[in-house]
Design a protein around this motif. Structure first.
Motif, PDB file in Angstrom:
ATOM      1  N   SER A   1     105.337 -27.215  68.280  1.00 50.60           N
ATOM      2  CA  SER A   1     106.797 -27.175  68.495  1.00 50.60           C
ATOM      3  C   SER A   1     107.574 -27.493  67.207  1.00 50.60           C
ATOM      4  N   ILE A   2     107.948 -26.445  66.480  1.00 52.96           N
ATOM      5  CA  ILE A   2     108.641 -26.581  65.192  1.00 52.96           C
ATOM      6  C   ILE A   2     110.069 -27.093  65.406  1.00 52.96           C
ATOM      7  N   VAL A   3     110.429 -28.135  64.671  1.00 52.06           N
ATOM      8  CA  VAL A   3     111.795 -28.687  64.692  1.00 52.06           C
ATOM      9  C   VAL A   3     112.566 -28.162  63.485  1.00 52.06           C
ATOM     10  N   GLN A   4     111.903 -28.134  62.361  1.00 55.69           N
ATOM     11  CA  GLN A   4     112.547 -27.713  61.113  1.00 55.69           C
ATOM     12  C   GLN A   4     111.521 -26.957  60.266  1.00 55.69           C
ATOM     13  N   LEU A   5     111.952 -25.845  59.662  1.00 53.84           N
ATOM     14  CA  LEU A   5     111.031 -25.041  58.857  1.00 53.84           C
ATOM     15  C   LEU A   5     111.753 -24.427  57.662  1.00 53.84           C
ATOM     16  N   LYS A   6     111.151 -24.592  56.510  1.00 52.43           N
ATOM     17  CA  LYS A   6     111.714 -23.965  55.304  1.00 52.43           C
ATOM     18  C   LYS A   6     110.577 -23.279  54.550  1.00 52.43           C
ATOM     19  N   THR A   7     110.733 -21.988  54.303  1.00 53.84           N
ATOM     20  CA  THR A   7     109.739 -21.262  53.512  1.00 53.84           C
ATOM     21  C   THR A   7     110.424 -20.657  52.291  1.00 53.84           C
ATOM     22  N   THR A   8     109.774 -20.768  51.171  1.00 54.87           N
ATOM     23  CA  THR A   8     110.304 -20.216  49.932  1.00 54.87           C
ATOM     24  C   THR A   8     109.355 -19.126  49.452  1.00 54.87           C
ATOM     25  N   PRO A   9     109.835 -17.874  49.368  1.00 57.10           N
ATOM     26  CA  PRO A   9     108.939 -16.796  48.940  1.00 57.10           C
ATOM     27  C   PRO A   9     108.544 -16.949  47.483  1.00 57.10           C
ATOM     28  N   PRO A  10     107.411 -16.391  47.098  1.00 55.74           N
ATOM     29  CA  PRO A  10     106.975 -16.484  45.707  1.00 55.74           C
ATOM     30  C   PRO A  10     107.927 -15.744  44.779  1.00 55.74           C
ATOM     31  N   THR A  11     108.082 -16.243  43.580  1.00 50.50           N
ATOM     32  CA  THR A  11     108.958 -15.624  42.591  1.00 50.50           C
ATOM     33  C   THR A  11     108.116 -14.977  41.496  1.00 50.50           C
ATOM     34  N   LEU A  12     108.807 -14.280  40.616  1.00 48.63           N
ATOM     35  CA  LEU A  12     108.144 -13.680  39.461  1.00 48.63           C
ATOM     36  C   LEU A  12     107.517 -14.764  38.595  1.00 48.63           C
ATOM     37  N   GLU A  13     108.141 -15.933  38.593  1.00 47.81           N
ATOM     38  CA  GLU A  13     107.602 -17.079  37.843  1.00 47.81           C
ATOM     39  C   GLU A  13     106.187 -17.410  38.318  1.00 47.81           C
ATOM     40  N   ASP A  14     106.004 -17.370  39.654  1.00 51.09           N
ATOM     41  CA  ASP A  14     104.687 -17.659  40.219  1.00 51.09           C
ATOM     42  C   ASP A  14     103.653 -16.623  39.776  1.00 51.09           C
ATOM     43  N   LEU A  15     104.085 -15.347  39.816  1.00 48.36           N
ATOM     44  CA  LEU A  15     103.196 -14.270  39.374  1.00 48.36           C
ATOM     45  C   LEU A  15     102.790 -14.474  37.926  1.00 48.36           C
ATOM     46  N   PHE A  16     103.782 -14.787  37.128  1.00 46.65           N
ATOM     47  CA  PHE A  16     103.588 -14.948  35.695  1.00 46.65           C
ATOM     48  C   PHE A  16     102.601 -16.075  35.417  1.00 46.65           C
ATOM     49  N   LEU A  17     102.807 -17.198  36.109  1.00 48.86           N
ATOM     50  CA  LEU A  17     101.927 -18.346  35.911  1.00 48.86           C
ATOM     51  C   LEU A  17     100.500 -18.040  36.362  1.00 48.86           C
ATOM     52  N   ARG A  18     100.399 -17.254  37.402  1.00 52.08           N
ATOM     53  CA  ARG A  18      99.066 -16.883  37.885  1.00 52.08           C
ATOM     54  C   ARG A  18      98.269 -16.185  36.786  1.00 52.08           C
ATOM     55  N   TYR A  19      98.925 -15.286  36.069  1.00 50.98           N
ATOM     56  CA  TYR A  19      98.233 -14.501  35.055  1.00 50.98           C
ATOM     57  C   TYR A  19      98.052 -15.247  33.737  1.00 50.98           C
ATOM     58  N   TYR A  20      98.919 -16.211  33.482  1.00 51.97           N
ATOM     59  CA  TYR A  20      98.880 -16.856  32.172  1.00 51.97           C
ATOM     60  C   TYR A  20      98.376 -18.292  32.197  1.00 51.97           C
ATOM     61  N   HIS A  21      97.964 -18.741  33.385  1.00 52.26           N
ATOM     62  CA  HIS A  21      97.469 -20.115  33.454  1.00 52.26           C
ATOM     63  C   HIS A  21      96.215 -20.239  32.614  1.00 52.26           C
ATOM     64  N   SER A  22      96.169 -21.269  31.801  1.00 49.64           N
ATOM     65  CA  SER A  22      95.027 -21.425  30.875  1.00 49.64           C
ATOM     66  C   SER A  22      93.726 -21.675  31.616  1.00 49.64           C
ATOM     67  N   ASP A  23      93.819 -22.299  32.777  1.00 45.26           N
ATOM     68  CA  ASP A  23      92.623 -22.550  33.568  1.00 45.26           C
ATOM     69  C   ASP A  23      92.722 -21.733  34.850  1.00 45.26           C
ATOM     70  N   SER A  24      91.945 -20.664  34.919  1.00 43.44           N
ATOM     71  CA  SER A  24      92.041 -19.740  36.045  1.00 43.44           C
ATOM     72  C   SER A  24      91.632 -20.385  37.365  1.00 43.44           C
ATOM     73  N   ASN A  25      90.934 -21.511  37.308  1.00 41.91           N
ATOM     74  CA  ASN A  25      90.500 -22.189  38.527  1.00 41.91           C
ATOM     75  C   ASN A  25      91.560 -23.123  39.096  1.00 41.91           C
ATOM     76  N   GLN A  26      92.585 -23.407  38.264  1.00 36.45           N
ATOM     77  CA  GLN A  26      93.613 -24.343  38.724  1.00 36.45           C
ATOM     78  C   GLN A  26      94.669 -23.596  39.512  1.00 36.45           C
ATOM     79  N   LYS A  27      95.153 -24.206  40.555  1.00 40.87           N
ATOM     80  CA  LYS A  27      96.146 -23.548  41.411  1.00 40.87           C
ATOM     81  C   LYS A  27      97.489 -23.470  40.710  1.00 40.87           C
ATOM     82  N   VAL A  28      98.206 -22.374  40.998  1.00 40.26           N
ATOM     83  CA  VAL A  28      99.558 -22.229  40.458  1.00 40.26           C
ATOM     84  C   VAL A  28     100.428 -23.357  41.005  1.00 40.26           C
TER      85      VAL A  28
END
Length: 306
Positions: free
Chosen positions: A277-304
């Motif tokens: 039974s959800i009382v409050q919900l906030k979702t934030t869609p991924p941004t280009l920043e997230d995409l960018f960090l995914r590809y350029y993160h120095s450690d590919s095993n670390q989560k964005v």
């Protein structure tokens, strides 16, 4: 207007001696489209653009503009193209106004009412000599000349470097106007918010290779939504749910949680949350920043985001 391929770059490579500046670049730009070309400084954006402009010769692959060879037919191509680099060098003893008129004359265009409108919009004092201008004002001179020009292809390489936020907004509005008129725009940038607002298609370049191309919407499956939720009863099974990462319960009752979720698992996770039974919900869609960090993160095993 019939859609045509304005720019076509296939398997482009460029070597400077033993340095492989471009290893595999593929780009396509169509009529009325804004293509965002993103990557950090040194990734190969400007080198790619110099090949497209016919300023340097490719080592392998192909680059055509309006169906013409970018190197052999550069003079012909430039008659229907406007270009603004990231750092504009101007004739020091000419005024801004004289420079705009000269740039227009060199493109076979004339100073028009639109030119005056742009000068007023960008608040440029055209009576001053170029040598007195700041970097931002030098950019304005080039942008005013480019937006005054009526051509089919506009290439901007880090165009808003040195501009203040109001001028950046004017730039974005003018690009939107070009798109409405069926013009094609190649926008190279490392400013993610700029690309996100304006571009239909995004190409990400890394170390001389284009590693992903598509609309932001199509690419969002590669990143995660951020979710903050509050429920009536404790949330069971969220820690074992597929696609859930970085889970953090923010109270002892386990009725309040923050986590990230893979975009393709959002529906499943929402069904699980609904059971509590959800009382409050906030979702934030991924941004280009997230995409960018995914590809350029120095450690590919670390989560964005970590």
């Amino acid at each position: 207007m019939k859609e045509q391929t304005i720019l076509d770059v296939q398997n482009l490579q460029k070597n400077f001696g033993k340095v492989h500046a471009l290893k595999d670049v593929n780009l396509q730009l169509h009529t009325g489209e804004v293509l965002g070309f993103i990557g950090p400084n040194g990734a190969g954006k400007s080198t790619t653009i110099r090949v497209i402009l016919g300023l340097i010769r490719k080592s392998a692959g192909s680059a055509t503009v309006f169906g013409e060879n970018a190197w052999k037919d550069s003079v012909k191509i430039h008659k229907n193209l406007a270009y603004v680099p990231g750092d504009v060098y101007l004739w020091p003893n000419l005024t801004g106004g004289q420079t705009i008129d000269m740039l227009l004359h060199m493109s076979g265009q004339k100073h028009s009412a639109k030119t005056d409108e742009l000068i007023k919009e960008f608040k440029l004092d055209t009576s001053k000599k170029n040598r007195t201008y700041s970097k931002g004002n030098r950019q304005k001179v080039a942008l005013i000349a480019a937006f005054s020009t009526d051509v089919d292809l506009y290439i901007f390489d880090e165009p808003t470097s040195g501009l203040d936020p109001l001028d950046e907004l004017i730039f974005q509005q003018r690009v939107a106007e070009l798109k409405k008129r069926g013009k094609s725009v190649l926008l190279s940038s490392h400013i993610l918010s700029e690309v996100e607002k304006m571009c239909d298609t995004i190409s990400i370049i890394r170390e001389g290779k284009v590693i992903e191309t598509g609309s932001l919407e199509a690419m969002q499956h590669l990143t995660r939504n951020v979710v903050a939720v509050k429920t009536v009863s404790p949330i069971d099974g969220l820690d074992k749910a597929q696609g859930v990462h970085q889970l953090n319960f923010t109270n002892d009752q386990h009725t309040s949680a923050e986590f990230t979720v893979d975009s393709d698992q959002v529906g499943t996770v929402m069904a699980l949350l609904t059971k509590s039974s959800i009382v409050q919900l906030k979702t934030t869609p991924p941004t280009l920043e997230d995409l960018f960090l995914r590809y350029y993160h120095s450690d590919s095993n670390q989560k964005v985001g970590e």
